[in-house]
Design an enzyme around this catalytic site. Structure first.
Site, PDB file in Angstrom:
ATOM      1  N   CYS A 227       0.866  -1.187   0.000  1.00  0.00           N
ATOM      2  CA  CYS A 227       0.000   0.000   0.000  1.00  0.00           C
ATOM      3  C   CYS A 227       0.903   1.238   0.000  1.00  0.00           C
ATOM      4  CB  CYS A 227      -0.871   0.031   1.255  1.00  0.00           C
ATOM      5  SG  CYS A 227      -1.816  -1.461   1.560  1.00  0.00           S
ATOM      6  N   HIS A 231       1.032   4.858  -2.030  1.00  0.00           N
ATOM      7  CA  HIS A 231       0.337   5.951  -1.332  1.00  0.00           C
ATOM      8  C   HIS A 231       1.204   6.729  -0.347  1.00  0.00           C
ATOM      9  CE1 HIS A 231      -3.401   4.788  -3.222  1.00  0.00           C
ATOM     10  NE2 HIS A 231      -3.170   3.533  -2.881  1.00  0.00           N
ATOM     11  N   CYS A 274      -7.610  -2.662  -4.648  1.00  0.00           N
ATOM     12  CA  CYS A 274      -6.158  -2.403  -4.601  1.00  0.00           C
ATOM     13  C   CYS A 274      -5.382  -3.712  -4.615  1.00  0.00           C
ATOM     14  CB  CYS A 274      -5.799  -1.625  -3.341  1.00  0.00           C
ATOM     15  SG  CYS A 274      -5.904   0.145  -3.534  1.00  0.00           S
TER      16      CYS A 274
END
Lengths: 313, 100
Positions: A227, A231, A274
């Site tokens: 992740c 991000h 995702c």
């Protein structure tokens, strides 16, 4: 500190044998010296190991400050309260498009459905409002929560489904449909309220936070990305046609109407998508790992106001 | 003429796969792939690409294409093993990525 302790230990050991035949001997002094070195090494290793473990142990508030400072430094012109708007906060061209989209927000229909569903009584005459603090008004910013009875993290969707089951209703799909509509209505009542996630003084809660943190930073899928790979540092950059949203405040707009889906979706739907995008096989919607991830991410966003329901490309 | 026939027969022989998989080999490869993928799923480490390879292997096996089935199953096994390896490795190295 270590040498002092060892020194005293060494002399104590040495002085315990003064009357023995070997006490004045060279061999005895040699043996003591070697023992002291060995003991020194062992103690040093133990201390280094303890220090490493202390460094690995999570301090959520320290983590949150570092996490937020990273984004405030990366986007000095973005107001703290704007981070919940994701890519629209960090890209001017997208922000212009978003403002036009928001003239007729695509989540309006879901919002209406959510309010209607919220008011509808269960078969036993009770309502969703009976299951939540403050009748469910303005509480979205406090989810996910750690529930001591189960020792696990409960998301807003989980709380809604628990409410339904406890009142004799079937659980809803936690990803989309009526669930997204209900959470949209709840999010709307929390707009402007900053995330206020708590980690109670319970080792299980800290462990859940830690596992969420591990999930966030662990590389997964055939593409081998985490992740954080998308991000954190690359936030605001383009990945093909998309602008990568900053992790800070990333759940503040949930649930969202996503043009790519053509429908509403909850946080879990987005996280699951995702996973697929990294070519990792998505977990079950209510998997503990996903709930812990939400817990970590929401805690990192403490202080960022809820802006949901939202819209995304 | 005889030379031409021998040459053609030789070429035809050479054009065959050197080690054509048998049904049993394909079946074994598929079973190994399924076992490896089950392990990856249990570890929450599975990849969608492994699922694709496994699905291709099943389809090829159903169509009695043993070579294709074995190749796809071997690919699925390799990917499943890699995904578990990735998961095990990340259990410690993720800390290096934490913002401090």
């Amino acid at each position: 500190m270590v040498p002092r302790n060892l020194k005293s230990a060494f002399y104590l050991v040495g002085e315990a044998r003064p009357g023995s035949a070997a006490a004045p001997g060279r061999a005895w002094r040699h043996w003591c010296s070697r023992s002291a070195i060995a003991l020194n090494l062992v103690c040093t290793l133990l201390l280094v190991s303890a220090a490493a473990k202390a460094a690995d142990k999570s301090e959520p508030e320290t983590d949150r400050k570092a996490f937020q400072a990273f984004f405030f430094a990366k986007f000095p012109h973005v107001a703290k309260d704007d981070f919940g708007n994701g890519p629209y906060a960090v890209n001017e061209a997208m922000r212009k498009q978003w403002k036009e989209i928001m003239e007729f927000p695509p989540y309006e229909i879901a919002l209406d459905e959510g309010h209607a569903e919220w008011e509808k009584p269960f078969a036993n005459g009770k309502h969703y409002a009976d299951c939540f603090d403050n009748k469910g008004e303005g509480v979205r910013q406090t989810y996910p929560r750690f529930v001591a009875e189960t020792g696990q993290v409960e998301t807003l969707e989980g709380a809604i489904n628990r409410c339904r089951v406890e009142n004799g209703e079937k659980p809803l799909d936690p990803m989309t449909g009526t669930m997204a509509s209900l959470t949209a209505a709840m999010a709307e009542s929390s707009r402007g309220k900053p995330f206020a996630i708590t980690i109670p003084d319970d080792p299980r809660a800290l462990a859940a936070y830690e596992r969420g943190k591990e999930f966030f930073y662990s590389r997964k899928g055939q593409l081998g990305v985490s992740c954080a790979s998308c991000h954190m540092s690359p936030a605001g950059e383009r990945m093909r046609g998309d602008i990568l949203a900053p992790a800070l405040g990333i759940l503040a707009a949930m649930p969202i109407y996503r043009s790519d889906w053509g429908s509403m979706g909850t946080s879990i739907r987005r996280i699951s998508t995702c996973s697929s995008q990294t070519r990792a096989l998505p977990l079950k919607a209510d998997d503990e790992d996903y709930r812990n991830l939400e817990y970590f991410l929401s805690y990192m966003s403490n202080g960022i106001p809820i802006v949901g329901p939202g819209t995304r490309p | 003429m005889i030379r031409a026939i021998i040459l053609a027969a030789g070429l035809a022989f050479l054009s065959q796969p050197a080690f054509a998989a048998t049904q049993a080999e394909a079946e074994a490869a598929l079973a190994a792939a399924q076992a490896a993928e089950s392990e990856a799923i249990a570890a929450k480490a599975a990849w969608t690409s492994t699922e694709t390879a496994l699905s291709n292997a099943r389809k090829a096996f159903a169509a009695a294409k043993w070579d294709e089935a074995k190749a796809a199953a071997d690919e699925a096994t390799a990917q499943a093993k890699l995904s578990v390896e990735q998961s095990n490795e990340q259990k410690t190295v993720w800390r290096n990525a934490v913002i401090r």
